[in-house]
Design an enzyme around this catalytic site. Sequence first.
Site, PDB file in Angstrom:
ATOM      1  N   HIS A  19     -45.326  17.796  12.390  1.00  0.00           N
ATOM      2  CA  HIS A  19     -44.596  18.779  11.265  1.00  0.00           C
ATOM      3  C   HIS A  19     -43.627  19.762  12.235  1.00  0.00           C
ATOM      4  O   HIS A  19     -43.895  20.009  13.267  1.00  0.00           O
ATOM      5  CB  HIS A  19     -45.493  19.722  10.790  1.00  0.00           C
ATOM      6  CG  HIS A  19     -47.003  19.004  10.953  1.00  0.00           C
ATOM      7  ND1 HIS A  19     -47.380  18.534   9.825  1.00  0.00           N
ATOM      8  CD2 HIS A  19     -47.904  19.221  11.775  1.00  0.00           C
ATOM      9  CE1 HIS A  19     -48.815  18.035   9.949  1.00  0.00           C
ATOM     10  NE2 HIS A  19     -49.104  18.439  11.086  1.00  0.00           N
ATOM     11  N   LYS A  34      -3.972   6.811  -2.087  1.00  0.00           N
ATOM     12  CA  LYS A  34      -4.764   6.195  -3.053  1.00  0.00           C
ATOM     13  C   LYS A  34      -5.621   4.915  -2.325  1.00  0.00           C
ATOM     14  O   LYS A  34      -6.868   4.858  -2.703  1.00  0.00           O
ATOM     15  CB  LYS A  34      -4.040   5.448  -4.211  1.00  0.00           C
ATOM     16  CG  LYS A  34      -4.920   4.601  -5.163  1.00  0.00           C
ATOM     17  CD  LYS A  34      -4.326   4.057  -6.420  1.00  0.00           C
ATOM     18  CE  LYS A  34      -3.007   3.167  -6.133  1.00  0.00           C
ATOM     19  NZ  LYS A  34      -2.595   2.529  -7.308  1.00  0.00           N
ATOM     20  N   ALA A  44       0.685  -1.357   0.086  1.00  0.00           N
ATOM     21  CA  ALA A  44      -0.101  -0.120  -0.140  1.00  0.00           C
ATOM     22  C   ALA A  44       0.700   1.288  -0.058  1.00  0.00           C
ATOM     23  O   ALA A  44       0.592   2.342   0.659  1.00  0.00           O
ATOM     24  CB  ALA A  44      -0.807  -0.010   1.204  1.00  0.00           C
TER      25      ALA A  44
END
Length: 456
Positions: free
Chosen positions: A363, A25, A12
Site C-alpha cells: 500500500h 492531417k 501527404a
Amino acid sequence: MLNNAMSVVILAAGKGTRMYSDLPKVLHTLAGKAMVQHVIDAANELGAAHVHLVYGHGGDLLKQALKDDNLNWVLQAEQLGTGHAMQQAAPFFADDEDILMLYGDVPLISVETLQRLRDAKPQGGIGLLTVKLDDPTGYGRITRENGKVTGIVEHKDATDEQRQIQEINTGILIANGADMKRWLAKLTNNNAQGEYYITDIIALAYQEGREIVAVHPQRLSEVEGVNNRLQLSRLERVYQSEQAEKLLLAGVMLRDPARFDLRGTLTHGRDVEIDTNVIIEGNVTLGHRVKIGTGCVIKNSVIGDDCEISPYTVVEDAHLAAACTIGPFARLRPGAELLEGAHVGNFVEMKKARLGKGSKAGHLTYLGDAEIGDNVNIGAGTITCNYDGANKFKTIIGDDVFVGSDTQLVAPVTVGKGATIAAGTTVTRNVGENALAISRVPQTQKEGWRRPVKKK
C-alpha cells in the site's frame, strides 16, 4: 508471381482544414500511430525500394514526427491536384521499376490488398484499385467499354449518365516508372477544378492501347480516407473491432470487444482474460493465464504466466515474472521489474526498481532506484528518497527484510539481510544484517491538555 522492383509515392501534402487542428492531417493518430505511419509501414512491408513522401503543409512537423531513413521527402509547394503531386516525385522514378501511389490519409490499406494489386498489374499497363458504392456521390467514376476500363471521370466533370456509375476510383494505382513519367508529362488542368488529375493517366494509357486491370479491396474500410475527426473516429472503431476479432479467434477472452483498444502489437499465451476498457500500447507480451482487470493500461511490457493485474493499474516498460499480482490502482513505470510471486498493491509506484521473489509492497509506497531482495515486506507509506534535487541514488534492501510502515529510506543506503526497520523510521545510514533500526522522537504525554479554541 515475380514482381518488378517497386517504389511507393505517398501523397501527404493536404492541410486537413476540416480537422480544425494545427497538426497536419496525416499526423493525427489511429490506434496510437500517425495515419501516414500506417501507410509507410505497409509500403515497407511490401518491400518498397524507396518511399517518396510528398508533403506541403506542416513539413517541419512531419519531419520531426517521422523518423525513417527510407523516406525521400518531396515538396509540393502548391497543391494543384494529385497529378501535380506525382509530377513533383517523378524525377525520382526509375524507368524499370513499378510506382505504387498511396495516400497518407487512407490508413487502413492492407498489405494483402496491395500485393494483389501489384500482382494484377499487366505488363505495360496499370493496376487500379476500385470499389462499388451504393451512393458514389462525390467520387470519380470508372468508365468502361465492353467491360474494359477506359478512364476515370471526376464527379464534378461527369455527365448525368456517368454519375449513375457505381464503380468508383479509390486513387490507389500502380504503373511502370517510365510509363508513369510519360503520362504525367501529358497532364493538363483543363477541368472544373483547374487541377492536374492523376486519374487522367487512365485515359492516356487506354489511348495507347495499354491494359487497365481493376482490383477490389478485401474490405471497404481499407480505402476510406479521413477528412475530419468523425471519419477518423469511425475508422478507429473499425480497426479496433478487427483487432478484437482476431484476438478472440486466437483464444483471448475479451469481456467486451467494443471496449478494448490495441495500439500496438500483442503477443499472448493461452487462456488470457482481459476485462473492459483495457488499453494495450506498444509491444506487449502476456503469458499463459494472465488476467487483466478493467481500466488498465499496459505499454511496452512483458507479463509472465499466471500474473493478475487488478483494475486501474498502469504498467509501462516493465517486466513481470510468473505469478505476480499488481493493483488495483498501482503504477509500474519504466524499469520496474517484479520477480516470481511478487506483489504490488494499491497506490504503489515503482520506477527503475526490482522487487524480489515473494516480496510485497502492499500500500501507498514509492520505490524508485531500488533493488529489493526476496521475501521482503514493505510497509504502507514507505518511500525510497532517491533524489536530492540534483542526482539520484540507489536503495538496496537484502532478502527477508521487514520494513515497517511510514519508513523513509534516504539513498544511498543499504539494508542488510534479515534486518527490521521499525515503523516511522527515517533510515539515513546502512543497516546491518539481522539488526533492528529505529529512529523516533520519544513519545510524551501531557495530562489535561486542551485543544486551541478559535477566537471570536
